[in-house]
Design an enzyme around this catalytic site. Structure first.
Site: not given
Ligand code: UDP
Length: 325
Positions: A11, A32, A37, A77, A96, A118, A150, A154
């Site tokens: 990414g 990845d 990415g 990440l 994800t 992250a 989102y 997180k």
């Protein structure tokens, strides 16, 4: 020298981190799935014998477990990112971000490998108390509004990482990224700087969403990479949450004008209502700026590049790789 696993290493931020760690002589392993990415991001690293990559999803548990096993530390990440992508693929975003992080932490916990998780400034949500300090409240909107999924996913990642530390003594470091920008970032998922630069260079209208009075503080990816590696090397960062960003805000209208000036562009600056740009009922954050005193105190972190210098780098990148225009 350490062996480092970077999930999401192809990414935008991951590829810069890979490059930096290779420069320092470390062995870099990347996983990845190229969802956001690209192989192009790591093309220049492929010939380095210390660089290893697997094109696969972190949801492939046997592979992830093997990679974690081979490495000493993990930079996690891999995530669904970008406001546009999140609105278009909400199921994938939630799965994800939550399931992926759960697996990374579970695998790392087997042999207590240190993990950096992250996170994002989005977790502050609608909190207006700018600049944000790490212990401020998370203020999210209605579940009807997809954007907040989102931030919520997180925030769960953060809770989980901190729970692994408290309950199982897995060393974790949580970092909240604030609008990290620079070469290789694509505008495909809605990020404002690559979008504006591309529009300006092509002479297309520069699309400011909303009234343009909303502000952000942009940080150069090189400053971010340096900051997170120093945090990972500092034992006092374990079990803690850190903002990483730039303290200086700019409004999106000002940003459009600056991009236009730097590129010497004749593009018109146009204003598009949020409902049209994203979806009906979209809510934006009016201001977003980090308090960076915590990270500064621990590792002496200070961003080195201002917005003008960052834009010059991005413009140079777009011009040197015509294919992106
Ligand atoms: N934005 C804009 N035009 C674009 C893309 C984004 O005006 O072509 C705005 C967006 O609505 C937001 C700001 O720029 O207010 C930053 O957007 P980005 O998606 O880069 O980051 P985030 O919303 O996560 O801060």
């Amino acid at each position: 020298m350490a062996k480092v696993l970077i999930t999401g290493g192809a990414g935008f931020i991951g590829s810069h981190l890979s490059e930096e760690l290779l420069k320092r002589g470390e062995d870099v392993f990347v996983i990845d799935d190229l969802s956001t990415g690209s192989i192009e991001n790591i093309e220049h690293l492929k010939n380095n014998p210390k660089f290893h990559y697997s094109i696969d999803t972190i949801k492939n548990e046997p592979l992830l477990a093997e990679l974690v096993d081979r490495c000493d530390v993990v930079y996690h990440l891999a995530a669904a990112v970008g406001v546009k992508l999140i609105i278009e693929s909400p199921v994938n975003t939630i799965e994800t971000n939550i399931y992926g992080t759960e697996l990374v932490l579970k695998c790392a916990n087997k042999k207590k490998k240190k993990v950096m998780v992250a996170s994002t400034s989005e977790v502050y949500g609608k909190n207006n108390n700018v600049p944000f300090k790490e212990d401020y409240d998370v203020v999210l909107g209605s579940t009807k509004n997809g954007r907040w999924s989102y931030a919520c996913s997180k925030a769960i990642d953060e809770f989980l990482a901190l729970a692994y530390w408290r309950e199982k003594k897995l060393p974790v470091v949580v970092v909240r990224f604030f609008n990290t920008v620079g070469p290789r970032q694509t505008g495909r998922y809605g990020m404002v700087i690559p979008n504006f630069v591309k529009q300006a260079l092509l002479g297309h209208p520069i699309t400011v969403y909303g009234d343009g009075k909303q502000s952000r503080s942009f940080t150069y990816v090189g400053d971010v990479v340096k900051g997170i590696t120093e945090l990972m090397n500092n034992p006092k960062a374990v079990g803690e949450v850190f903002n990483i960003g730039h303290g200086k805000e700019i409004t999106i209208s000002e940003l459009a004008a600056l991009v236009k000036k730097i590129t010497n562009s004749k593009s018109e600056i146009v204003y598009i209502p949020y409902d049209k740009a994203y979806e009906e009922g979209f809510e934006d954050m009016q201001r977003r700026s980090p308090d960076i005193s915590k990270i500064n105190k621990l590792i002496g972190y200070k961003p080195t590049m201002d917005i003008k210098e960052i834009l010059e780098k991005v413009v140079e990148y777009f011009l040197s790789t015509n294919a992106h225009l």
